[in-house]
Write an enzyme that holds these catalytic residues in place. Structure first.
Site, PDB file in Angstrom:
ATOM      1  N   ASP A   1       0.848  -1.198   0.000  1.00 33.64           N
ATOM      2  CA  ASP A   1       0.000   0.000   0.000  1.00 33.64           C
ATOM      3  C   ASP A   1       0.883   1.246   0.000  1.00 33.64           C
ATOM      4  O   ASP A   1       2.027   1.208   0.448  1.00 33.64           O
ATOM      5  CB  ASP A   1      -0.860   0.040   1.273  1.00 33.64           C
ATOM      6  CG  ASP A   1      -2.032  -0.931   1.228  1.00 33.64           C
ATOM      7  OD1 ASP A   1      -2.341  -1.469   0.151  1.00 33.64           O
ATOM      8  OD2 ASP A   1      -2.646  -1.148   2.296  1.00 33.64           O
TER       9      ASP A   1
ATOM     10  N   ARG B   1      -1.561  -0.334  -8.684  1.00 37.49           N
ATOM     11  CA  ARG B   1      -2.950  -0.024  -8.296  1.00 37.49           C
ATOM     12  C   ARG B   1      -3.039   1.508  -8.281  1.00 37.49           C
ATOM     13  O   ARG B   1      -2.264   2.161  -7.592  1.00 37.49           O
ATOM     14  CB  ARG B   1      -3.251  -0.562  -6.908  1.00 37.49           C
ATOM     15  CG  ARG B   1      -4.613  -0.102  -6.362  1.00 37.49           C
ATOM     16  CD  ARG B   1      -4.695  -0.229  -4.839  1.00 37.49           C
ATOM     17  NE  ARG B   1      -4.738  -1.584  -4.369  1.00 37.49           N
ATOM     18  CZ  ARG B   1      -4.370  -1.943  -3.124  1.00 37.49           C
ATOM     19  NH1 ARG B   1      -3.912  -1.045  -2.270  1.00 37.49           N
ATOM     20  NH2 ARG B   1      -4.443  -3.199  -2.755  1.00 37.49           N
TER      21      ARG B   1
HETATM   22  P1  FDA Z   1     -14.075   9.803  -4.574  1.00 35.07           P
HETATM   23  O1  FDA Z   1     -13.471  10.140  -3.262  1.00 35.07           O
HETATM   24  O2  FDA Z   1     -14.243  10.883  -5.587  1.00 35.07           O
HETATM   25  O3  FDA Z   1     -15.456   9.090  -4.327  1.00 35.07           O
HETATM   26  C1  FDA Z   1     -16.300   8.690  -5.375  1.00 35.07           C
HETATM   27  C2  FDA Z   1     -17.578   8.117  -4.785  1.00 35.07           C
HETATM   28  O4  FDA Z   1     -17.274   6.924  -4.076  1.00 35.07           O
HETATM   29  C3  FDA Z   1     -18.247   9.007  -3.739  1.00 35.07           C
HETATM   30  O5  FDA Z   1     -19.065   9.945  -4.331  1.00 35.07           O
HETATM   31  C4  FDA Z   1     -18.973   7.989  -2.897  1.00 35.07           C
HETATM   32  O6  FDA Z   1     -20.164   7.569  -3.541  1.00 35.07           O
HETATM   33  C5  FDA Z   1     -18.039   6.820  -2.885  1.00 35.07           C
HETATM   34  N1  FDA Z   1     -17.121   6.830  -1.739  1.00 35.07           N
HETATM   35  C6  FDA Z   1     -15.800   7.140  -1.751  1.00 35.07           C
HETATM   36  N2  FDA Z   1     -15.278   7.014  -0.522  1.00 35.07           N
HETATM   37  C7  FDA Z   1     -16.294   6.630   0.284  1.00 35.07           C
HETATM   38  C8  FDA Z   1     -16.380   6.318   1.663  1.00 35.07           C
HETATM   39  N3  FDA Z   1     -15.343   6.389   2.474  1.00 35.07           N
HETATM   40  N4  FDA Z   1     -17.594   5.942   2.151  1.00 35.07           N
HETATM   41  C9  FDA Z   1     -18.663   5.850   1.353  1.00 35.07           C
HETATM   42  N5  FDA Z   1     -18.633   6.127   0.030  1.00 35.07           N
HETATM   43  C10 FDA Z   1     -17.466   6.504  -0.497  1.00 35.07           C
HETATM   44  N6  FDA Z   1      -5.320   5.264  -0.725  1.00 35.07           N
HETATM   45  C11 FDA Z   1      -4.009   5.482  -0.461  1.00 35.07           C
HETATM   46  O7  FDA Z   1      -3.610   6.612  -0.232  1.00 35.07           O
HETATM   47  N7  FDA Z   1      -3.129   4.413  -0.434  1.00 35.07           N
HETATM   48  C12 FDA Z   1      -3.532   3.138  -0.714  1.00 35.07           C
HETATM   49  O8  FDA Z   1      -2.702   2.223  -0.695  1.00 35.07           O
HETATM   50  C13 FDA Z   1      -4.899   2.916  -1.020  1.00 35.07           C
HETATM   51  N8  FDA Z   1      -5.376   1.680  -1.304  1.00 35.07           N
HETATM   52  C14 FDA Z   1      -6.664   1.528  -1.781  1.00 35.07           C
HETATM   53  C15 FDA Z   1      -7.102   0.296  -2.248  1.00 35.07           C
HETATM   54  C16 FDA Z   1      -8.346   0.179  -2.843  1.00 35.07           C
HETATM   55  C17 FDA Z   1      -8.784  -1.164  -3.371  1.00 35.07           C
HETATM   56  C18 FDA Z   1      -9.195   1.326  -2.955  1.00 35.07           C
HETATM   57  C19 FDA Z   1     -10.527   1.236  -3.634  1.00 35.07           C
HETATM   58  C20 FDA Z   1      -8.783   2.534  -2.446  1.00 35.07           C
HETATM   59  C21 FDA Z   1      -7.542   2.652  -1.837  1.00 35.07           C
HETATM   60  N9  FDA Z   1      -7.118   3.857  -1.327  1.00 35.07           N
HETATM   61  C22 FDA Z   1      -5.783   4.022  -1.018  1.00 35.07           C
HETATM   62  C23 FDA Z   1      -8.103   4.945  -1.042  1.00 35.07           C
HETATM   63  C24 FDA Z   1      -8.196   5.959  -2.150  1.00 35.07           C
HETATM   64  O9  FDA Z   1      -7.023   6.742  -2.199  1.00 35.07           O
HETATM   65  C25 FDA Z   1      -9.386   6.914  -1.951  1.00 35.07           C
HETATM   66  O10 FDA Z   1      -9.212   7.624  -0.761  1.00 35.07           O
HETATM   67  C26 FDA Z   1     -10.755   6.234  -1.920  1.00 35.07           C
HETATM   68  O11 FDA Z   1     -10.819   5.180  -2.829  1.00 35.07           O
HETATM   69  C27 FDA Z   1     -11.875   7.243  -2.268  1.00 35.07           C
HETATM   70  O12 FDA Z   1     -11.673   7.748  -3.541  1.00 35.07           O
HETATM   71  P2  FDA Z   1     -12.540   7.338  -4.840  1.00 35.07           P
HETATM   72  O13 FDA Z   1     -11.589   7.015  -5.930  1.00 35.07           O
HETATM   73  O14 FDA Z   1     -13.507   6.297  -4.508  1.00 35.07           O
HETATM   74  O15 FDA Z   1     -13.220   8.687  -5.311  1.00 35.07           O
END
Ligand code: FDA
Length: 311
Positions: free
Chosen positions: A136, A187
């Site tokens: 990660d 990723r």
């Molecule tokens: P965005 O934040 O724009 O959200 C898009 C939509 O997703 C929102 O409108 C909502 O519907 C939904 N959503 C997002 N977060 C939510 C929450 N907490 N609760 C409910 N709904 C939510 N980060 C990092 O810094 N280091 C890492 O190693 C990882 N590893 C990782 C693995 C995997 C498999 C995922 C999916 C994510 C990570 N992350 C991570 C976290 C990533 O950086 C990020 O903070 C979250 O995925 C939220 O961003 P989105 O891309 O979903 O978009």
């Protein structure tokens, strides 16, 4: 602006001992407790059960034993032993073999060489058993050292490992070229940490645009990339790009976090895409949980309702 403020707010709260004690008391104690929405449980047995449920729905998983910011060598050895035991438990359970871990959990803040040794010990047990191990990405203070360790291991012949790149960091497009040139599995995420302006985009639009650009670069040049997001616009963009460039749907995967946007998870699987869920578990769930609240303040209402119901 609001996104970065809420990250800052929850980052500050994550340092509160009182809150941590309260959350630990109420967050996980029953199957209906609020933290269970995002965390599979406190034990490896609970994580394996969650993994089995996902597999039954046609979804893959990566198991993450929660823990970070370990500052002593003893703590890092303990985390390493827990990971080794988890490798054995997963093999015995006969479920998919994929782990995620953090370098601060393996002691990088105490001693870099020991953290690398700890990681090597995990890889020496996990890789021959067919595991894929994702390192990660933590806050920007660790980006350079994480990539450096990854590259060192890669040059020593480890191939069942992967990295994470964050689109909110200004440096990431260059890092992506570097990782693609290696043939590394990346990723792509937006980034979960509160970062200073000097190193990271502060506006959501900038983070999203960078994500969109990089997902296309990854789909066209990457090695089995993981598009890790719950953002419907990014999912659509990835699907469209893959379709328009005849990129087969088995050459990449989508990834999402346990308990988030389960509607989209089901939809992706029904459309025939590969999906992997990040399944966090363990007793040290509080910082992970606070980052999830910081991403979406509406989750706070969910938690407050949960606490009210628990008492
Ligand atoms: P965005 O934040 O724009 O959200 C898009 C939509 O997703 C929102 O409108 C909502 O519907 C939904 N959503 C997002 N977060 C939510 C929450 N907490 N609760 C409910 N709904 C939510 N980060 C990092 O810094 N280091 C890492 O190693 C990882 N590893 C990782 C693995 C995997 C498999 C995922 C999916 C994510 C990570 N992350 C991570 C976290 C990533 O950086 C990020 O903070 C979250 O995925 C939220 O961003 P989105 O891309 O979903 O978009």
């Amino acid at each position: 602006m609001f996104a970065s403020l809420s990250k800052a707010f929850f980052h500050a709260l994550s340092g509160s001992r009182t809150l941590k004690t309260l959350a630990s008391r109420y967050g996980m104690r029953r199957p209906t407790s609020f933290a269970r929405r995002f965390i599979a449980g406190e034990t490896v047995a609970e994580a394996i059960e969650a993994a089995r449920t996902l597999e039954a729905r046609g979804i893959s998983h990566t198991l993450d034993l929660l823990g970070e910011s370990v500052t002593t060598l003893d703590g890092a050895y303990a985390a390493t032993r827990d990971y080794l035991a988890m490798v054995d438990a997963v093999v015995q359970a006969g479920i998919g073999r994929n782990l995620s871990l953090k370098l601060t959990q393996l002691g990088i803040d105490a001693d870099k060489a020991s953290a690398i040794d700890n990681l090597r010990r995990i890889l020496e047990r996990a890789e021959p058993a067919g595991f894929f191990v994702r390192i990660d990405m933590e806050s920007s203070a660790y980006t350079a050292v994480t990539l450096e360790i990854f590259e060192t291991l890669w040059h020593h012949g480890h191939r069942q490992i992967g990295v994470v790149l964050q689109s909110d960091l200004r440096r990431t497009e260059a890092d992506l070229q570097r990782m693609n040139a290696l043939g590394a599995r990346v990723r792509l995420v937006k980034g979960a940490y509160r970062e200073p302006k000097a190193v990271a985009y502060q506006g959501k639009a900038d983070v999203d645009q960078a994500y969109a650009r990089m997902l296309e670069t990854l789909l066209s040049q990457g090695n089995y990339p993981a598009i890790a997001t719950h953002d419907p616009a990014m999912l659509d963009r990835a699907k469209r790009y893959a379709r328009e460039h005849a990129i087969a749907s088995d050459t990449f995967e989508f990834q999402m976090l346990y308990g988030i946007r389960r509607d989209l998870q089901t939809a992706l699987v029904n459309e025939g895409y590969r999906l992997r869920i990040y399944v966090p578990f363990g007793r040290e769930w509080f910082p992970y949980f606070m980052r999830r609240l910081g991403e979406r303040p509406a989750n706070v209402m969910f938690v407050l309702r949960g606490i009210a119901g628990e008492k």
